[in-house]
Design an enzyme around this catalytic site. Structure first.
Site, PDB file in Angstrom:
ATOM      1  N   LYS A 138      43.055  31.728  -1.501  1.00 45.48           N
ATOM      2  CA  LYS A 138      42.227  30.925  -0.609  1.00 45.48           C
ATOM      3  C   LYS A 138      41.399  30.056  -1.264  1.00 45.48           C
ATOM      4  CE  LYS A 138      39.009  31.639   3.366  1.00 45.48           C
ATOM      5  NZ  LYS A 138      39.317  30.290   3.700  1.00 45.48           N
TER       6      LYS A 138
ATOM      7  N   GLY B 160      38.332  33.769  -7.750  1.00 42.98           N
ATOM      8  CA  GLY B 160      39.595  33.763  -8.491  1.00 42.98           C
ATOM      9  C   GLY B 160      40.639  32.523  -8.230  1.00 42.98           C
ATOM     10  N   CYS B 161      40.680  32.197  -7.333  1.00 44.48           N
ATOM     11  CA  CYS B 161      41.463  30.929  -6.819  1.00 44.48           C
ATOM     12  C   CYS B 161      40.953  29.683  -7.549  1.00 44.48           C
ATOM     13  CB  CYS B 161      41.561  30.847  -5.423  1.00 44.48           C
ATOM     14  SG  CYS B 161      42.285  32.014  -4.608  1.00 44.48           S
ATOM     15  N   THR B 162      39.535  29.606  -7.598  1.00 44.73           N
ATOM     16  CA  THR B 162      38.882  28.402  -8.230  1.00 44.73           C
ATOM     17  C   THR B 162      39.220  28.456  -9.797  1.00 44.73           C
ATOM     18  OG1 THR B 162      37.106  28.193  -6.404  1.00 44.73           O
ATOM     19  CG2 THR B 162      36.863  27.221  -8.682  1.00 44.73           C
TER      20      THR B 162
ATOM     21  N   SER C 119      42.920  27.654 -10.215  1.00 37.56           N
ATOM     22  CA  SER C 119      43.337  26.352 -10.050  1.00 37.56           C
ATOM     23  C   SER C 119      42.638  25.156 -10.960  1.00 37.56           C
ATOM     24  CB  SER C 119      42.583  25.694  -8.710  1.00 37.56           C
ATOM     25  OG  SER C 119      43.349  26.452  -7.498  1.00 37.56           O
TER      26      SER C 119
END
Length: 150
Positions: free
Chosen positions: A40, A45-47, A50
Site C-alpha cells: 500500500k 514499510g512501503c515508503t 520505495s
C-alpha cells in the site's frame, strides 16, 4: 500457479500514476525490469522500500533496468505517493489485483498483500524472485546483485 525463476514473465497492461497505460511487453528487447509488488502507498514499510528504490534508481538505470512498482492503489494515490517522495519510476495501479494473482504473489497471514520483487531480463525471462514482507532493503540489494551479475 506462481511465476518461477526461468519462466517468461506474464505480460500485462495497467494504468500508471500519470494515467498512461504501461505494458510489461513495452520493455522486451530494450530493458530489464525490476517489478516490485508492495502492499500500500504511503505506509511505513512501503515508503521505506520505495525510497530505497528511489535512492538507488541511478544504479538500476545504469545496469539497464527500469523499476516498476505495483499495488492495488489508484493512479491518483500513486501520483500523490510519487510526488510526496519524489519517486522517479513508474507505479502501476492493479486495483483488482489481477496482476498480483497472475504472478501468484502470496498474502502474508492471508490478510496483507505480499511484498515480492521480480527481476526480468530483456527477453522477458524471470531471473530472480525475492519475497520478504519485512526485509525492505533486501528487495533492492537482491535485485541489484542479479542485474550486476548478468
Amino acid at each position: 500457479m506462481a511465476v518461477k525463476v526461468g519462466d517468461t514473465a506474464p505480460d500485462f497492461t495497467l494504468v500508471s500514476q500519470s494515467g498512461a497505460t504501461v505494458s510489461l511487453g513495452d520493455f522486451r528487447g530494450k530493458k530489464s525490469v525490476v517489478l516490485y509488488f508492495y502492499p500500500k502507498d504511503d505506509t511505513p514499510g512501503c515508503t521505506k522500500e520505495s525510497c530505497e528504490f528511489r535512492d538507488r534508481y541511478d544504479v538500476f538505470t545504469t545496469a539497464g533496468a527500469e523499476v516498476i512498482g505495483v499495488s492495488a492503489d489508484s493512479p491518483e494515490s500513486h501520483q500523490k505517493f510519487a510526488a510526496k517522495y519524489q519517486l522517479p519510476f513508474t507505479l502501476l495501479s492493479d486495483t483488482g489485483n489481477q496482476v498480483r494473482k497472475l504472478y501468484g504473489v502470496p498474502s502474508t497471514l492471508g490478510l496483507l498483500p505480499g511484498r515480492v520483487t521480480y527481476v526480468i531480463d530483456t527477453e522477458g525471462v524471470v531471473q530472480h524472485i525475492f519475497n520478504s514482507q519485512f526485509n525492505f532493503k533486501g528487495h533492492i540489494e537482491e535485485s541489484l546483485k542479479t542485474l550486476q551479475a548478468a
